[in-house]
Design a protein around this motif. Structure first.
Motif, PDB file in Angstrom:
ATOM      1  N   ASP A 275      56.790 -26.329 -16.429  1.00 42.33           N
ATOM      2  CA  ASP A 275      58.065 -26.119 -17.106  1.00 42.33           C
ATOM      3  C   ASP A 275      58.487 -24.654 -16.928  1.00 42.33           C
ATOM      4  O   ASP A 275      57.791 -23.740 -17.375  1.00 42.33           O
ATOM      5  N   GLY A 276      59.644 -24.462 -16.277  1.00 38.23           N
ATOM      6  CA  GLY A 276      60.079 -23.111 -15.947  1.00 38.23           C
ATOM      7  C   GLY A 276      60.476 -22.253 -17.134  1.00 38.23           C
ATOM      8  O   GLY A 276      60.662 -21.060 -16.990  1.00 38.23           O
ATOM      9  N   GLU A 277      60.587 -22.892 -18.338  1.00 37.57           N
ATOM     10  CA  GLU A 277      60.956 -22.083 -19.495  1.00 37.57           C
ATOM     11  C   GLU A 277      59.814 -21.892 -20.463  1.00 37.57           C
ATOM     12  O   GLU A 277      59.717 -20.844 -21.110  1.00 37.57           O
ATOM     13  N   THR A 278      58.952 -22.868 -20.603  1.00 44.64           N
ATOM     14  CA  THR A 278      57.811 -22.687 -21.508  1.00 44.64           C
ATOM     15  C   THR A 278      56.576 -22.213 -20.754  1.00 44.64           C
ATOM     16  O   THR A 278      55.565 -21.886 -21.362  1.00 44.64           O
ATOM     17  N   PHE A 279      56.659 -22.232 -19.407  1.00 40.41           N
ATOM     18  CA  PHE A 279      55.565 -21.812 -18.535  1.00 40.41           C
ATOM     19  C   PHE A 279      54.340 -22.705 -18.647  1.00 40.41           C
ATOM     20  O   PHE A 279      53.253 -22.353 -18.198  1.00 40.41           O
ATOM     21  N   ALA A 280      54.518 -23.864 -19.268  1.00 41.12           N
ATOM     22  CA  ALA A 280      53.366 -24.736 -19.506  1.00 41.12           C
ATOM     23  C   ALA A 280      53.148 -25.691 -18.340  1.00 41.12           C
ATOM     24  O   ALA A 280      54.093 -26.184 -17.749  1.00 41.12           O
TER      25      ALA A 280
ATOM     26  N   VAL B 235      45.294 -31.109 -14.942  1.00 41.40           N
ATOM     27  CA  VAL B 235      46.499 -30.355 -14.589  1.00 41.40           C
ATOM     28  C   VAL B 235      47.148 -31.059 -13.413  1.00 41.40           C
ATOM     29  O   VAL B 235      46.583 -31.167 -12.328  1.00 41.40           O
ATOM     30  N   LYS B 236      48.361 -31.594 -13.643  1.00 39.47           N
ATOM     31  CA  LYS B 236      48.975 -32.468 -12.642  1.00 39.47           C
ATOM     32  C   LYS B 236      49.740 -31.699 -11.583  1.00 39.47           C
ATOM     33  O   LYS B 236      50.236 -30.591 -11.827  1.00 39.47           O
ATOM     34  N   LEU B 237      49.845 -32.344 -10.426  1.00 43.57           N
ATOM     35  CA  LEU B 237      50.694 -31.813  -9.363  1.00 43.57           C
ATOM     36  C   LEU B 237      51.852 -32.763  -9.154  1.00 43.57           C
ATOM     37  O   LEU B 237      51.779 -33.938  -9.487  1.00 43.57           O
ATOM     38  N   THR B 238      52.907 -32.251  -8.565  1.00 45.28           N
ATOM     39  CA  THR B 238      54.044 -33.112  -8.247  1.00 45.28           C
ATOM     40  C   THR B 238      53.762 -33.836  -6.942  1.00 45.28           C
ATOM     41  O   THR B 238      52.842 -33.452  -6.214  1.00 45.28           O
ATOM     42  N   PRO B 239      54.554 -34.864  -6.645  1.00 46.24           N
ATOM     43  CA  PRO B 239      54.354 -35.573  -5.381  1.00 46.24           C
ATOM     44  C   PRO B 239      54.396 -34.651  -4.164  1.00 46.24           C
ATOM     45  O   PRO B 239      53.772 -34.924  -3.151  1.00 46.24           O
TER      46      PRO B 239
ATOM     47  N   GLY C 242      50.764 -22.729 -31.786  1.00 39.41           N
ATOM     48  CA  GLY C 242      50.467 -24.054 -31.251  1.00 39.41           C
ATOM     49  C   GLY C 242      51.694 -24.785 -30.738  1.00 39.41           C
ATOM     50  O   GLY C 242      51.603 -25.925 -30.313  1.00 39.41           O
ATOM     51  N   THR C 243      52.827 -24.151 -30.809  1.00 39.51           N
ATOM     52  CA  THR C 243      54.018 -24.811 -30.260  1.00 39.51           C
ATOM     53  C   THR C 243      54.511 -24.020 -29.060  1.00 39.51           C
ATOM     54  O   THR C 243      54.198 -22.847 -28.894  1.00 39.51           O
ATOM     55  N   PHE C 244      55.286 -24.736 -28.264  1.00 41.15           N
ATOM     56  CA  PHE C 244      55.794 -24.091 -27.054  1.00 41.15           C
ATOM     57  C   PHE C 244      57.085 -23.352 -27.340  1.00 41.15           C
ATOM     58  O   PHE C 244      57.912 -23.787 -28.117  1.00 41.15           O
TER      59      PHE C 244
ATOM     60  N   PRO D 159      48.230 -28.680 -22.315  1.00 45.39           N
ATOM     61  CA  PRO D 159      48.566 -27.644 -23.280  1.00 45.39           C
ATOM     62  C   PRO D 159      47.501 -26.540 -23.267  1.00 45.39           C
ATOM     63  O   PRO D 159      46.310 -26.816 -23.281  1.00 45.39           O
ATOM     64  N   GLY D 160      47.960 -25.323 -23.230  1.00 42.43           N
ATOM     65  CA  GLY D 160      47.029 -24.193 -23.218  1.00 42.43           C
ATOM     66  C   GLY D 160      46.801 -23.665 -21.820  1.00 42.43           C
ATOM     67  O   GLY D 160      46.241 -22.576 -21.653  1.00 42.43           O
ATOM     68  N   ILE D 161      47.224 -24.438 -20.834  1.00 38.94           N
ATOM     69  CA  ILE D 161      47.115 -23.936 -19.462  1.00 38.94           C
ATOM     70  C   ILE D 161      48.533 -23.663 -18.956  1.00 38.94           C
ATOM     71  O   ILE D 161      49.372 -24.561 -18.933  1.00 38.94           O
ATOM     72  N   PHE D 162      48.746 -22.420 -18.584  1.00 45.37           N
ATOM     73  CA  PHE D 162      50.083 -21.982 -18.178  1.00 45.37           C
ATOM     74  C   PHE D 162      50.051 -21.509 -16.732  1.00 45.37           C
ATOM     75  O   PHE D 162      48.979 -21.348 -16.154  1.00 45.37           O
ATOM     76  N   ALA D 163      51.192 -21.300 -16.153  1.00 47.14           N
ATOM     77  CA  ALA D 163      51.246 -20.772 -14.785  1.00 47.14           C
ATOM     78  C   ALA D 163      52.415 -19.809 -14.655  1.00 47.14           C
ATOM     79  O   ALA D 163      53.430 -19.938 -15.343  1.00 47.14           O
ATOM     80  N   SER D 164      52.236 -18.824 -13.759  1.00 51.55           N
ATOM     81  CA  SER D 164      53.337 -17.872 -13.535  1.00 51.55           C
ATOM     82  C   SER D 164      53.282 -17.354 -12.111  1.00 51.55           C
ATOM     83  O   SER D 164      52.288 -17.560 -11.403  1.00 51.55           O
ATOM     84  N   GLY D 165      54.322 -16.672 -11.704  1.00 50.28           N
ATOM     85  CA  GLY D 165      54.327 -16.018 -10.402  1.00 50.28           C
ATOM     86  C   GLY D 165      54.713 -16.937  -9.257  1.00 50.28           C
ATOM     87  O   GLY D 165      55.159 -18.063  -9.448  1.00 50.28           O
ATOM     88  N   GLU D 166      54.452 -16.464  -8.060  1.00 54.57           N
ATOM     89  CA  GLU D 166      54.908 -17.155  -6.851  1.00 54.57           C
ATOM     90  C   GLU D 166      54.348 -18.558  -6.725  1.00 54.57           C
ATOM     91  O   GLU D 166      54.950 -19.412  -6.081  1.00 54.57           O
ATOM     92  N   THR D 167      53.191 -18.807  -7.306  1.00 53.00           N
ATOM     93  CA  THR D 167      52.604 -20.130  -7.183  1.00 53.00           C
ATOM     94  C   THR D 167      53.510 -21.202  -7.762  1.00 53.00           C
ATOM     95  O   THR D 167      53.502 -22.350  -7.316  1.00 53.00           O
ATOM     96  N   VAL D 168      54.318 -20.840  -8.746  1.00 57.47           N
ATOM     97  CA  VAL D 168      55.254 -21.806  -9.308  1.00 57.47           C
ATOM     98  C   VAL D 168      56.716 -21.468  -9.001  1.00 57.47           C
ATOM     99  O   VAL D 168      57.569 -22.346  -8.966  1.00 57.47           O
ATOM    100  N   THR D 169      57.023 -20.204  -8.766  1.00 56.52           N
ATOM    101  CA  THR D 169      58.440 -19.874  -8.526  1.00 56.52           C
ATOM    102  C   THR D 169      58.798 -19.942  -7.054  1.00 56.52           C
ATOM    103  O   THR D 169      59.961 -19.926  -6.691  1.00 56.52           O
ATOM    104  N   GLY D 170      57.778 -19.981  -6.201  1.00 58.87           N
ATOM    105  CA  GLY D 170      58.058 -19.864  -4.773  1.00 58.87           C
ATOM    106  C   GLY D 170      58.081 -18.393  -4.390  1.00 58.87           C
ATOM    107  O   GLY D 170      57.982 -17.513  -5.256  1.00 58.87           O
ATOM    108  N   PRO D 171      58.231 -18.129  -3.096  1.00 58.66           N
ATOM    109  CA  PRO D 171      58.138 -16.733  -2.649  1.00 58.66           C
ATOM    110  C   PRO D 171      59.197 -15.860  -3.326  1.00 58.66           C
ATOM    111  O   PRO D 171      60.341 -16.264  -3.480  1.00 58.66           O
ATOM    112  N   GLY D 172      58.776 -14.679  -3.736  1.00 57.86           N
ATOM    113  CA  GLY D 172      59.702 -13.762  -4.384  1.00 57.86           C
ATOM    114  C   GLY D 172      59.183 -12.355  -4.221  1.00 57.86           C
ATOM    115  O   GLY D 172      58.209 -12.107  -3.536  1.00 57.86           O
ATOM    116  N   SER D 173      59.866 -11.440  -4.869  1.00 62.31           N
ATOM    117  CA  SER D 173      59.476 -10.047  -4.734  1.00 62.31           C
ATOM    118  C   SER D 173      58.444  -9.687  -5.810  1.00 62.31           C
ATOM    119  O   SER D 173      58.196 -10.466  -6.737  1.00 62.31           O
TER     120      SER D 173
END
Lengths: 325, 695, 242
Positions: B370-375, B359-363, B415-417, B379-393
């Motif tokens: 991916d902010g639209e497929t959440f991937a 699972v890669k990180l950015t520089p 099997g597709t995004f 493949p198969g590992i997704f992310a959601s919430g503040e960890t990827v969107t930044g601080p929010g409510s």
């Protein structure tokens, strides 16, 4: 002479004319008409017979006119537009002329919903005609008399020679238009005019000035209408309910005083009011006569025709210039 | 004849459109007004499983977009939401939710915060076997660990979480991935998909001189200690560095822990401070001082620890590219004496557990995502919430969780995004001024707050919930946007009745009538009076009346108790007593109550209908004289009732069987009396009518 | 537009007394506007009938509906279909007399009853207040009277009014009725055309109104087409001139 009628002769001779009104009965009783005729004979130059006035069925004007003609009185038949179409009108006119009638007053006629202001049942559900209006009717008589043809164009060999009359409400609404409308009637062929009852002499005088400015008083003979008031109630009623009749307060007050002076005596009250009414009628005749352009008076004493001789005498209008031939 | 009954006008009320999860706001407020608190709860939870939580802490973009702002003040939506959740606590526990049958697939969610648990709920409802791994000893994430108890009691958080776990979601607390269980081992456990919902648990610090001195605490750990009741000793003077909501929470917590002077230092100017305005105000009310446009320069410390902090003037926070790039005037400095410094300048995530996983990180050290497929990159590992969107409510985290679950479900099935962008709803837009001017102003029912001086003394909730009467009164203010009049053009005769009848100048006629949705205030007068029956409201119509009257079938006549149908205006109710239908058709009042949102919208046919179905009398109870929310409505109703009475006379059963009453005071105070009056009138009308009928 | 008023309930009830399955049909044009016979009134009447039935222990079937106009063949056809299908024993129409006539002639063996009293061609003076304006005389003379119709708005249809019964702008028959000629005089004063009224307006030809018999009208294109067709028929007749 257009008609050779007595009324026409009196007016043409420049004498102050007097006409009076006879109301026929609501049934087939000829006697009533004849009695009234006998009482009134000689007291007017011609006598109007109303035509289902206030849309109440009575002996027809033409029939009653013939009854009084036989008694030696000159009738003024009345023809309304309410009940007959142009065919019946012209047929009746031809018949009237053939029966010897010479004067005809052309009026629109009260609407059939009137039924004597609701005091009688009448025939409010009747279909009205109003095929032609009063001015058009005047014109029809003129065409028949002067051009010898029916309204539709067919020729008349023997023409009905009528002295054509029309009514005028000098103080009716809209008041500025009334002189103009009088002009239309004169132009259409009205030889004489009988006005609605006058009580407000000043106002009538003002209208007559306008009429004189238009020269109408020379085109048609205006006879001022005089209604003989019999009681204060009658005056109040007329003032409130009859369009074009406007009675100044002081006249009503006079009548009221006469009534009150009798106190509780009903018989006396009746007498005093009738006397006051007679006085009033005479005064009105004199005042109206004094107005330039007025060529006569038309006296109406509803259901009180018997008082007319007295009034005519007191007004200094008796005897009449000539009796009919 | 209700073929033209619309479902709505095809636009979303702007409150709903503004909500990150598109809560059906207008619908739940109407449900409250009608006494259907359980329906309101269902509506809330259909969009947001954390409705109890949000009822306390949501920053309510719905209120900021409430169209009533054009008239007076927005509806107190968060307060109403809290009211609903409080009222239905027990109902929620006992009612069962049924998801799709198990589909044999398993999903793992790392992090039991709002985004992770929302995704867990959605996946469980779709038939997945879900396991949530939580590093700490309790679920909730920031909700339970950082948000101070005076804003959000923990039992409220557990109300929402318990409801989610009741779906069969497995929760494994004290299981930190990377510590208690390696990520590699987790992947061996046979999960078909994994969601990283680890939030921003790490507080950032400052690299200024003196940062290692005693008496300095980072924001999140500080809040966590306060929340967990760990004794924190603070001196009299505390400086909080930061201008956001966390900093506000930190400052207010510090006050409650005994600090006498709390100063908030932020780079941002007062206007730029990112914290919610009302939070800043509440903090200021509690005695917290603000020092905007200052940045930390150096910390002074002595033997006992922190003594003070030197600040430098911040001249600018964001650069021309709107990027966070503060600039300072080093020559302008000031000194603030203090005993403690609490740092709340931002948070981040610890991704060390992902090393070697692919699972890669950015520089910049963030997840490649991916902010639209959440991937993520695997493949198969997704992310959601503040960890990827930044601080929010919290509600934004919930929205993120919903979308992630949708993306994961699609991937798991095909099997597709799938791209799951933020859903934009067609927004009804602002209420035009010329209409807003004509609406009657109603005072907003404010949520009661404990006095500022008192509330800093402890961590008790300082916000009171609405009483039932208050909630009903506030719910009444809702304009019911987007449920207004809809014209069926083919039926319209362009007779202009609606134009003449509309009190707000909304209806117009060109070839046919038009009642623009963005202007209509849903009074229903046009619908009631349209001669072509061409206008309907989606909010309330004849079908509803018919349904309720159907209950009359089978009710036997009683000589002493005439069957009376009463149409009552919901807006005079101060409790549920009359709002909910009784068990028995005629209730102990002897009356079949039909509650109507504003009785002035009743058509003449609706007034007559009860008589077709066996009623012997009809009472119409309107609001108190002069209280109707809609101008001219009271008078129009009176004309209609009189017409109905004339028609009843015409039929021969007598107009005395129908009457119009006005509430006195409130429903609870006056309706029983009015029904008694109606009963007496109808009983005496009864003896007459029987004789008249046989014509 | 045509203005009508719903008949008294007692009268309608009596019309429909013998029938057990009745269609109540409204019209979506004039009678909707004057609130006598649109869908809303259809619903009210049906409700009244059902309530009255209930009082008498009766229960009948009412089929209700409204069509855009009851004076248009294509619009009435679906009703004819429905009548064949649903077989009502009687139809109570709330359309004006035109619609009632039109429907009655086409609907076959089903009696059609009028639910409204059709009164006049009129206008809305204000919401819900309608006044007669036109008599459909077939020979409009509004250019002669300042746009105000003496036939429809003068009780006596005078061409040269006002008569002596005009009183303060009201007709002798009632203070509720304006004197049409007072209005005409006022208007023509305003327009400065009062001098037109010094000339007598001639006797009218009433044959163009319904006094001349029930009227029919063909629009120009249809008239022309009919003429062409007649001509064509002439030339193809045996013995016709070529």
């Amino acid at each position: 002479m257009k008609s050779g009628s007595n009324l026409e002769r009196v007016i043409t001779a420049g004498q102050f004319a007097v006409t009076a009104e006879i109301g026929p009965p609501m049934d087939a009783n000829a006697e009533v008409v004849i009695e009234k005729a006998k009482v009134l004979k000689g007291y007017a130059d011609a006598f109007n017979i109303t035509d289902c006035q206030t849309a109440v069925v009575r002996i027809s004007s033409i029939a009653a006119a013939v009854l009084i003609l036989r008694e030696g009185l000159e009738p003024v038949m009345q023809m309304t537009c309410r009940d007959r179409n142009r065919i019946a009108i012209q047929a009746d006119l031809l018949g009237a002329a053939a029966l010897g009638l010479k004067n005809c007053l052309c009026i629109a006629g009260d609407h059939q919903s009137f039924s004597a202001a609701g005091r009688l049942k009448g025939h409010p559900g009747a279909k009205n005609v109003y095929d032609v209006d009063s001015i058009q009717l005047v014109n029809i008589l003129k065409i028949m008399r002067d051009e010898g043809r029916q309204q539709g164009g067919d020729p008349l060999k023997t023409r009905p020679q009528f002295f054509i009359g029309a009514a005028w409400t000098p103080l009716g609404d809209p008041i500025e238009f009334r002189p103009i409308r009088l002009g239309k009637k004169a132009k259409a062929g009205a030889d004489f005019i009988q006005t609605q009852g006058i009580f407000d002499v000043e106002a009538f005088a003002r209208q007559m000035e306008k009429v004189r400015n238009l020269g109408l008083h020379e085109q048609t003979a205006i006879l001022g209408g005089i209604i003989v008031p019999r009681s204060m109630m009658m005056m109040k009623y007329m003032n409130q309910n009859v369009a074009g009749v406007s009675i100044p307060d002081q006249l009503i007050a006079r009548m009221a005083k006469a009534k009150e002076s009798a106190g509780a005596d009903k018989e006396k009250a009746k007498r005093l009011q009738e006397e006051e009414g007679t006085k009033l009628a005479v005064e009105l005749i004199e005042q109206v006569r004094a107005i330039p352009g007025v060529k006569g008076v038309h006296v109406q004493a509803i259901e009180w025709e018997t008082q007319i001789p007295e009034i005519v005498k007191r007004a200094g209008l008796y005897p009449r210039p000539s009796a009919p031939a | 004849m209700e073929k033209n009954h619309p479902e709505g006008v095809g636009l979303a009320a702007s409150c709903m459109a503004a909500c990150p999860v598109h809560t059906p706001t207008q619908a739940y407020v109407q449900a409250i007004a009608e006494g259907r608190y359980e329906d309101a709860m269902d509506l809330l939870l259909s969009a947001n499983p954390f409705s109890s939580v949000c009822g306390r802490i949501c920053h309510h973009p719905c209120e900021q977009n409430c169209r009533r702002i054009a008239v007076d003040k927005p509806i107190s939506l968060r307060g109403l939401k809290r009211f609903v959740m409080d009222q239905t606590k027990d109902f929620r526990k006992t009612r069962k939710r049924q998801g799709a049958p198990a589909n044999g697939k398993k999903a793992a969610i790392i992090g039991a915060g709002p985004s992770g648990l929302t995704a867990a709920q959605d996946l469980a409802m779709k038939g997945y076997q879900v396991t949530v791994f939580e590093a700490s000893d309790s679920p909730g994430g920031m909700l339970g660990k950082a948000i101070p108890r005076y804003r959000l009691p923990f039992d409220v958080v557990m109300e929402d979480i318990a409801d989610i776990l009741a779906l069969g979601v497995e929760l494994k607390t004290n299981t930190a991935i990377g510590k208690d269980l390696s990520f590699a081992d987790l992947r061996q456990q046979g999960f078909d998909a994994i969601l990283l919902a680890i939030g921003l648990a790490q507080s950032k610090s400052l690299g200024i001189p003196g940062i290692d001195s005693k008496g300095i605490l980072l924001g999140i750990p500080f809040l966590r200690m306060a929340v967990e009741g760990v004794p924190v000793k603070l001196g009299d003077k505390v400086v909080v560095i930061g201008g956001g909501n966390v900093a506000i929470d930190v400052a207010r917590t510090a006050r409650r822990l005994g600090a006498k002077k709390v100063t908030m230092v932020s780079l941002e100017s007062r206007k730029e401070m990112p914290a919610w305005e009302w939070e800043i105000q509440e903090a200021v009310d509690e005695g917290i001082e603000l020092m905007p446009s200052w940045g930390p320069k150096a910390i002074q410390a002595g033997k006992g620890g922190v003594r003070g902090i030197e600040l430098k003037k911040c001249t600018r926070v964001f650069d021309e590219n709107k990027r966070f790039n503060p600039a300072f005037d080093e020559s302008v400095t000031t000194q603030v004496a203090c005993d403690n410094i609490l740092i709340a300048i931002g948070q981040g995530s610890d991704f060390s557990f992902l090393q070697g996983s692919g699972v890669k990180l950015t520089p910049r050290g963030l997840l490649e995502w991916d902010g639209e497929t959440f991937a993520t990159s695997v493949p198969g590992i997704f992310a959601s919430g503040e960890t990827v969107t930044g601080p929010g409510s919290a509600v934004e985290a919930v929205a993120s969780g919903h979308r992630a679950a949708e993306a994961m479900d699609h991937w798991l099935q095909t099997g597709t995004f799938k791209k799951v962008p933020k859903e934009e709803l067609p927004n009804i837009g602002e209420l035009p001024k010329e209409v807003a001017e004509k609406a009657r102003k109603l005072e907003r029912v404010e949520v009661g707050l404990t006095d500022a001086g008192k509330r800093v003394q402890d961590f008790e909730e300082f916000e009171r919930t609405y009483t039932e009467a208050e909630a009903l009164r506030e719910a009444r203010r809702c304009v019911a946007c987007a449920t207004g009049a809809v014209v069926t053009e083919e039926l319209c005769a362009a007779c202009l009745t609606c134009v003449r009848v509309c009190p707000f100048g909304v209806a117009t006629v060109d070839r046919t009538a038009s009642t623009p949705a963005e202007k209509c205030l849903t009074c229903g007068l046009c619908a009631a009076e349209c001669p072509a029956a061409a206008i309907a409201l989606s909010r309330f119509g004849t079908e509803k009346v018919k349904q309720e009257l159907a209950r009359l079938a089978g009710v036997k006549k009683d000589k002493d108790k005439p069957i009376i149908v009463s149409f009552n205006c919901i807006y005079e109710a101060q409790s549920r007593r009359y709002l909910v239908p009784g068990e028995e058709v005629l209730g102990k009042d002897g009356v079949l109550r039909i509650m109507v949102p504003c009785v002035a919208r009743l058509k003449v046919t609706e007034l007559l209908m009860p008589f077709e179905l066996g009623a012997e009398g009809v009472a119409v109870i309107a609001c108190e004289e002069g209280e109707c929310v809609y101008p001219t409505a009271e008078d129009r109703l009176e004309v209609r009732v009189r017409r109905a009475k004339q028609l009843l006379d015409e039929i021969g059963i007598g107009g005395g069987r129908m009457d119009l009453f006005k509430t006195k005071g409130s429903a609870e105070e006056s309706w029983e009396e009015l029904w008694e009056e109606s009963r007496n009138k109808i009983k005496s009308a009864g003896t007459g009518a029987g004789a008249e009928v046989s014509r | 537009m045509i203005v009508a008023e719903r008949k008294p309930f007692a009268e309608i009830k009596e019309f429909l007394a013998p029938y057990k399955k009745v269609m109540i049909l409204g019209c979506g044009t004039c009678v909707t506007v004057c609130q006598a016979g649109g869908q809303a009134e259809v619903d009210i009447l049906a409700s009244e009938l059902r309530i009255a039935d209930r009082q008498e222990g009766k229960s009948r079937e009412f089929i209700t509906g409204t069509i855009t106009r009851q004076c248009e063949p294509e619009m009435v056809d679906p009703i004819l279909e429905q009548v064949k299908r649903d077989q009502p024993e009687a139809i109570l129409t709330l359309a004006c007399g035109v619609g009632c006539n039109f429907l009655a002639e086409r609907v076959g063996k089903v009696p059609v009853f009028p639910g409204v009293d059709t009164s006049f061609y009129g206008t809305a003076l204000e919401h819900g207040v309608f006044a007669e304006m036109c008599a459909g005389c077939g020979q409009c003379i509004l250019h002669l009277t300042g746009g105000i119709c003496p036939i429809a708005r003068c009780t006596k249809s005078l061409m040269n009014g006002p008569c002596g019964g005009s009183n303060k702008g009201k007709c002798e028959i009632s203070t509720e009725v304006d004197c049409g000629w007072a209005l005409i005089v006022k208007r023509m004063e305003e327009l400065g055309t009062l001098d037109k009224l010094t000339e007598m307006y001639a006797v009218r030809d009433w044959s163009k109104s319904f006094h001349g018999g029930p009227r029919k009208l063909l629009i120009p294109s249809v008239k022309i087409a009919a003429e062409l067709a007649a001509q064509a028929e002439e030339t193809t007749k045996p013995g016709a001139k070529s």
